[in-house]
Design an enzyme around this catalytic site. Structure first.
Site, PDB file in Angstrom:
ATOM      1  N   ASP A 357      -0.780   1.723  -7.316  1.00 29.61           N
ATOM      2  CA  ASP A 357      -1.322   0.380  -7.166  1.00 29.61           C
ATOM      3  C   ASP A 357      -1.078  -0.428  -8.439  1.00 29.61           C
ATOM      4  OD1 ASP A 357      -3.149  -1.590  -5.779  1.00 29.61           O
ATOM      5  OD2 ASP A 357      -4.347  -1.200  -7.581  1.00 29.61           O
ATOM      6  N   GLU A 393       3.930  -0.176  -6.533  1.00 31.24           N
ATOM      7  CA  GLU A 393       3.664  -1.550  -6.136  1.00 31.24           C
ATOM      8  C   GLU A 393       4.071  -2.372  -7.356  1.00 31.24           C
ATOM      9  OE1 GLU A 393       0.083  -4.263  -4.263  1.00 31.24           O
ATOM     10  OE2 GLU A 393      -0.415  -2.864  -5.875  1.00 31.24           O
TER      11      GLU A 393
END
Length: 725
Positions: A357, A393
């Protein structure tokens, strides 16, 4: 032996133990405890009994800032925490507070809850000056507790599926959302790891054809006080504080430590079915938030080591994540925490990879995102971590944080440019066709320059963050009122189109168009070069009623509604068939970038040829034409310039993809026999099941009408139907 004064009085054998590994490690006879703090003046290990009686043991041994001891007779299930004595000087970045019972950052399991009590905060929460003052209330009884676990588990003959990158099809899902309402999962297993391991779920995944599940965060996370005050819960789990512990609320029992064995059992069951397990991990920040957050772990152990502080104002935290803090990847102990965690999940929990993330934050050793950051070097050289799937990401919320295409060769990336380009194409936005062609052929402009393959592009149309596929074609605007933020949260620019009416519609034409658009998106996704990722439920039109940010909706709005499987059975069957086509035909999942580049090199028939609707080769003028709503792509199965993994020559059928994103029907003329003399319609997105009821064949040079906003895929045949679906 050392006598330790406790409450109530007790005597323990306290041996020096070892500084490694960090955390609590049970060996069958006792437990070794080790915790890092470079700022501590004294550290107490606190053993907590079932009635919350606390026994404090001062750790006398310190090696390289690691405080440690071995306690014979301490067994699995023992609850514990730490009290760290040291300087309290927030304006200079030091926040030690021995009144707070701190959880172990390396704990393998946790018990209890954080109950919002004022004692969890080291400052006076009633003060008019936020974050100021001093609060020395004892947090025992109001905080979670670390738990010693039994590390021994019968893995049987567990083996990693080791799915090749080019064969990987990712299914992003949520442990609770996937299982909470499934009618065939027993009620006591719904919402749990055991529920994910239930045959009903595994059979569904294998029947659909996906190879890999990517689980939304399962590291132990914290429930935000703000959300609890609103009657909401942190559903997604992007608020981690336990990077070694599976979230205990996803366990079917509440015995401390049981979540570990249950998680391992889930992985073993998925592996038995040939399905990989990837974890969505959140190492960019922790749940302690900014200077107004609670003191539950890192802040009280060594604030400056674990967090990036503002250089000239160490009272405040750097925030590249939008959550209040950022992990300090300049400090070797923070980096060690990340790498130890990754290795633990691979070696002890048997997971097959990670999706990071806001991964750009992990590359900010100073302020800019640096491709040469130490974190990337550590992953590259690590013999364990470098051998599993690593997905970034590739952005964060800081300046210069959007880094799609800029991660090192070891990494794959969520391709945000693919998502945006394909959404714009199918909603009819003016754009050049060159961008669309590049995205569906693996984005060589982003990934080829540093030796990566098309599989480095994780292609997706939707993900947990944003609209579902159904909502993407049903809403122009987000509808997040249920989140309690007056619809201010969530992305406002969604590149969505409601097909003429906002939300659910009784208009048959609108519903037909929406169904067609769903099939267009799925066809584009699953027949693109790269690694496709499907968001759970998109295969049967899961809806969040226009909410594009269900991070706090732990309820039916965010969970899978399995009744849709019946009402949208055609879409499910279509998705299943598409996956089958992709898996059967290597022409759609090449290991190498296309010879001649994404747009082709010359007039020769290479691995791909791009044509206008009139059947002629695309020119530069065609590529740059702003209209850009229709084109043909020829995929040459006879010219795959790559060997199979076992050295065999890879051969396949040839295909023609006809895209029409215009609002009117367009007549396409097929090229001459150089590419094929005869074609058959394999996919037609205007049909409910995605293919015509009766076989449709078309000869070279013939014209066929491609309806507005539709895709037709033709398969080369040799004059006779070869039986391929």
């Amino acid at each position: 032996m050392t006598d330790v004064s406790t409450t109530p009085a007790a005597t323990f054998d306290v041996w020096p133990g070892s500084a490694y590994p960090l955390g609590s490690t049970y060996d069958g006879a006792g437990t070794n405890f080790a915790v890092f703090s470079s700022v501590a003046q004294k550290v107490e290990l606190c053993l907590i009994d079932a009635d919350n009686t606390e026994t404090r043991i001062e750790l006398q041994e310190v090696d390289n800032f690691v405080w440690h001891a071995y306690i014979p007779g301490v067994n699995p299930g023992q609850r514990y925490g730490y009290r760290v004595h040291g300087p309290w000087d927030p304006h200079n970045g030091k926040r030690c507070d021995a009144s707070k019972l701190l959880v172990d950052p390396y704990a393998r399991a946790f018990d209890g809850e954080f109950d919002q009590h004022s004692s969890l905060f080291s400052y006076d929460i009633t003060s008019d000056n936020p974050g100021s003052g001093r609060n020395e209330e004892d947090s025992l009884g109001h905080t979670m507790l670390s738990v010693v676990i039994n590390p021994f588990f019968d893995w049987g003959n567990d083996r990693r599926p080791n799915i090749p990158d080019e064969e990987t099809i990712i299914y992003e899902c949520h442990v609770k959302g996937m299982t909470q309402t499934h009618p065939d999962v027993p009620e006591n297993l719904r919402g749990t790891y055991a529920g994910m391991a239930h045959p009903a779920i595994i059979d569904y995944l294998t029947d659909l054809g996906v190879t890999t599940v990517e689980l939304l965060p399962v590291h132990q996370f914290l429930q935000d006080d703000r959300l609890r005050d609103l009657g909401l819960r942190n559903y997604w789990g992007y608020n981690t504080f336990g990077f070694f512990a599976p979230e205990n609320h996803y366990a079917s029992t509440r015995n401390p430590g049981d979540a570990v064995a249950e998680f391992k059992g889930m992985v073993r069951s998925l592996h038995e079915a040939g399905i990989e397990v990837i974890l969505d991990v959140v190492y960019n920040h922790t749940a302690e938030g900014n200077h107004m957050g609670p003191t539950i772990a890192f802040r009280g152990i060594d604030n400056e080591a674990y967090y990036r502080l503002v250089e000239d104002d160490k009272f405040h935290y750097m925030d590249y994540t939008g959550t209040g803090n950022s992990l300090n990847v300049r400090d070797p102990h923070s980096l060690q925490l990340i790498m130890d965690s990754l290795r633990y999940w691979v070696t002890e929990m048997h997971v097959d990879g990670f999706r990071f993330d806001l991964a750009s934050t992990l590359a900010r050793e100073f302020s800019d995102v640096d491709r040469l950051a130490t974190f990337f070097d550590l992953c590259q050289q690590d013999p364990v971590v470098s051998q599993v799937k690593l997905i970034a990401e590739p952005w964060d919320v800081g300046e210069g944080g959007y880094q799609v295409g800029n991660f090192p060769p070891l990494w794959s990336e969520w391709n945000g440019k693919y998502r945006d380009t394909v959404r714009d194409f199918w909603r009819g936005e003016p754009a050049t066709l060159g961008e669309f062609a590049s995205r569906i052929t693996g984005s060589s402009d982003l990934y080829q320059h540093n030796g990566r393959r098309p599989t480095a592009s994780i292609n997706f149309i939707t993900a947990h963050d944003g609209f579902t596929l159904n909502d993407l074609v049903s809403y122009n605007e987000k509808h997040n009122e249920a989140n309690g933020e007056d619809n201010r949260d969530g992305e406002s620019h969604n590149r969505s189109w409601n097909c003429g009416e906002e939300g659910p519609s009784d208009n048959a034409e609108i519903n037909q168009l929406r169904a067609q658009q769903r099939r267009n998106f799925l066809t584009t996704l699953l027949l693109s070069q790269g690694t496709p990722m499907i968001s759970h439920g998109d295969e049967f039109a899961r809806t969040q009623e226009g909410n594009n940010n269900v991070y706090c909706q732990d309820n039916e709005l965010a969970w899978m509604d399995w009744s849709h499987l019946e009402s949208f059975g055609d879409l499910h069957a279509f998705t299943r068939r598409l996956i089958g086509i992709r898996r059967s035909h290597p022409v759609f999942r090449r290991r190498r970038f296309l010879a001649g580049g994404a747009l082709g090199a010359d007039d020769a028939v290479h691995e791909i040829a791009w044509l206008t609707p009139d059947g002629t080769r695309m020119t530069q003028q065609d590529w740059d034409f702003a209209f850009g709503k229709a084109l043909m792509a020829y995929l040459n199965g006879d010219a795959i310039s790559e060997p199979g993994r076992r050295g065999q020559r890879v051969e396949d059928d040839s295909f023609m993809l006809l895209f029409n994103a215009h609002f009117e029907d367009i007549d396409f003329t097929l090229p001459d026999e150089e590419m094929s003399a005869l074609w058959e319609v394999l996919i037609d997105t205007t049909e409910a099941l995605g293919y015509p009821a009766e076989p449709v064949k078309i000869s070279a040079g013939d014209s066929m009408r491609v309806p507005a906003r539709s895709t037709i895929v033709l398969k080369q045949i040799d004059g006779e139907d070869d039986g391929t679906e």
